[in-house]
Structures are given as C-alpha cells and as structure tokens.
Design an enzyme around this catalytic site. Structure first.
Site, PDB file in Angstrom:
ATOM      1  CG  ASP A  65      -0.476  -0.759   2.355  1.00  0.00           C
ATOM      2  OD1 ASP A  65       0.793  -0.526   2.762  1.00  0.00           O
ATOM      3  OD2 ASP A  65      -0.973  -1.325   2.561  1.00  0.00           O
TER       4      ASP A  65
ATOM      5  CG  ASN B 140      -8.806  -1.221  12.022  1.00  0.00           C
ATOM      6  OD1 ASN B 140      -8.752  -2.357  11.355  1.00  0.00           O
ATOM      7  ND2 ASN B 140     -10.110  -0.336  11.220  1.00  0.00           N
TER       8      ASN B 140
ATOM      9  CG  HIS C 292      -6.188  -2.424   9.150  1.00  0.00           C
ATOM     10  ND1 HIS C 292      -5.865  -1.449   9.699  1.00  0.00           N
ATOM     11  CD2 HIS C 292      -5.257  -2.743   9.066  1.00  0.00           C
ATOM     12  CE1 HIS C 292      -4.796  -0.865   9.930  1.00  0.00           C
ATOM     13  NE2 HIS C 292      -4.127  -1.516   9.128  1.00  0.00           N
TER      14      HIS C 292
ATOM     15  CD  GLU D 161      -8.772   0.424   8.513  1.00  0.00           C
ATOM     16  OE1 GLU D 161      -8.760   0.240   8.751  1.00  0.00           O
ATOM     17  OE2 GLU D 161      -8.065   1.685   8.235  1.00  0.00           O
TER      18      GLU D 161
END
Ligand code: F6R
Length: 258
Positions: free
Chosen positions: A69, A138, A140, A145
């Site tokens: 990314d 969370n 990811h 996400e």
C-alpha cells in the site's frame, strides 16, 4: 492456518525470516517475488534478513518486490511514504535492485486508474511468492478496513479514524496522516502463494483471535485468510493471549517439530 506462538518479537522475526529465506533460496536464479508490508510489525524480520544477507550470503539480487500500500498524496521522496519506509528499513540494505521494488504511486492524478494498473502489474509479474502482513487492531490487513469486500482488488480506500490515530506516530500529528490510500485488496492479497502474518503485543490480541477463531467476515478483514491454503501466523504470547485454543496450536507446533 499454521499458528506459531513465540516467546518474544525477536523469536518471531527469526521465524518470519526463515520463511523468506526458504522462498528466496528456493527460487534460485529466477528470483522470488516478495510482497512487503510496512509499519512496525515486520521491521525486526527485515533486520534479520539484512543480517543474513550480510553474514550468510542470502541474496535478493534476482528478486522483485511489491508493497502492499501507499498513502495518497505522498510521493517517493516524502519521508513518511511507504516507498521511503521500505527502502530505509529493508531494501536499501540488501542487494535487491531499487527499480525492482515497486509500490503504488500515491501522487497519481487518477488514484483508481493507478490502483488498477498496480493490480495488473502484480499479475503480470506472475503473482507474489511470499507475502508478509501485519494486522491492525481493527483486523485490517494492508489497508482493507472493516467492511472491505473479501474479494476486493487494489483500490483507492479511506482509512478509519482508528488507523489514522495508530499511524500518527510516524507523522508530526494525526492531522498530517493522509485520509486515503492505495491498497492491495483482500482478493489481491489472497492470491499470494504463501502468506506469513506477524503480530506482537496485547493490543493486537482481539484482532488475532477474530482472524484465527472468528467467523470469516468483513467485520474482521484478516479473517479472510482462513480461506487461504498456506498462511502462517506468527504471534508472541501477548498477541496470542485471547486465543481460545492456544494450547492446541502449541501442541501442533510441537508435534510437527518432533
Ligand atoms: C502496512 C499495512 C498495515 C499494517 C498494519 C499494522 O503496509 O499494510 O496493514 O501492517 O496497520 O501496523 P503495525 O505493524 O505498525 O502495527
């Protein structure tokens, strides 16, 4: 999934580095295609690979690498770009050619077109032999996400507030963290032939438990790795602390090592 519970981050880094070494040496002159994560989780493993390069002749010269990314708005020269991060923490200190380390262009005028181009470039290179991943609190992976399609492709995506706050440590403050990224999708990540995910610390424990023992669900994007046939998860005791079946995973590791 293969679950490896290690006493500390250094031991985990050696396990991750072992997986890289096997793939890199196995590829020989053809060279391996590596999928690289940024962030803190793989940094000790990269340091171990640099050591093996310097002291044990582990060569990456024939290889190529794709980052997971990049922040939209940051170019290769930006200190906080992932393009810079991977060079500073890994690739500049081994013999992989700089031009063979590829990342999405965060400054592209059309981020969606750039995402599609990057996805196609991974496929054109023959796919990724080994992908290393970290995991967000969370759940990811890359910057998929919660709510991301389990089949998603590389795309222009928004970061959650939790991820912006977690990554603020790399910036002057949270207001400087870009709000969007170009990220490989969950479908893209799952095409890697092998995956090794590493996590340490209690704050990752809930996400690790959901990934390994929860339902496959977009609520915890990393849970999609349950559908992949060759995933190794390397966690320290703290990150493993919420695993219901930790004793079974330890026993399985012991039996396989005997
Ligand atoms: C980084 C990436 C992210 C991180 C994750 C964990 O390229 O794709 O998914 O792996 O946010 O970050 P750290 O390792 O800093 O806790």
């Amino acid at each position: 999934m293969e679950i490896v519970i290690v006493p500390d981050a250094e031991a985990g880094a050696r396990v991750v580095a072992d997986r890289f070494e096997r793939v890199v040496r196995g590829a020989g002159e053809q060279g391996a295609t590596l999928g690289l994560a940024t962030g803190s989780s793989p940094v000790l493993a990269y340091a171990e690979l640099i050591r093996r390069h310097r002291e044990e002749g582990l060569s990456f010269a024939a290889g190529r690498a794709f980052l997971l990314d990049e922040y939209v708005g940051l170019g290769p020269a930006d200190a906080q770009s992932y393009h810079r991060f991977i060079r500073e923490h890994f690739t500049a200190d081994v013999d992989i050619p700089d031009a063979a380390v590829l990342s999405p262009d965060g400054t592209a005028a059309d981020p969606s077109a750039e995402a599609a181009r990057y996805d196609a470039a991974i496929a054109a290179a023959g796919g990724i032999d080994l992908q290393v991943l970290g995991i967000g609190t969370n759940g990811h992976i890359a910057f998929n996400e919660p709510g991301s399609s389990l089949s998603s492709r590389t795309r222009h995506a928004a970061l959650t507030r939790a991820t912006i706050e977690a990554n603020a440590r790399f910036f002057a403050d949270a207001s400087e963290v870009p709000r969007t990224v170009l990220t490989q999708g969950l479908g893209t990540v799952r095409e890697a032939r092998r995956i090794v995910l590493t996590a340490t610390g209690e704050r990752k424990a809930a996400a690790v438990a959901a990934m390994i023992e929860g339902a496959v669900s977009a609520r915890w994007p990393a849970s999609c790795l349950q559908l992949h046939p060759a995933v190794t998860v390397v966690v320290d005791e703290a990150a493993a602390s919420r695993l219901e079946l930790a004793e079974d995973y330890r026993a399985a590791q012991q039996v396989l090592a005997d």
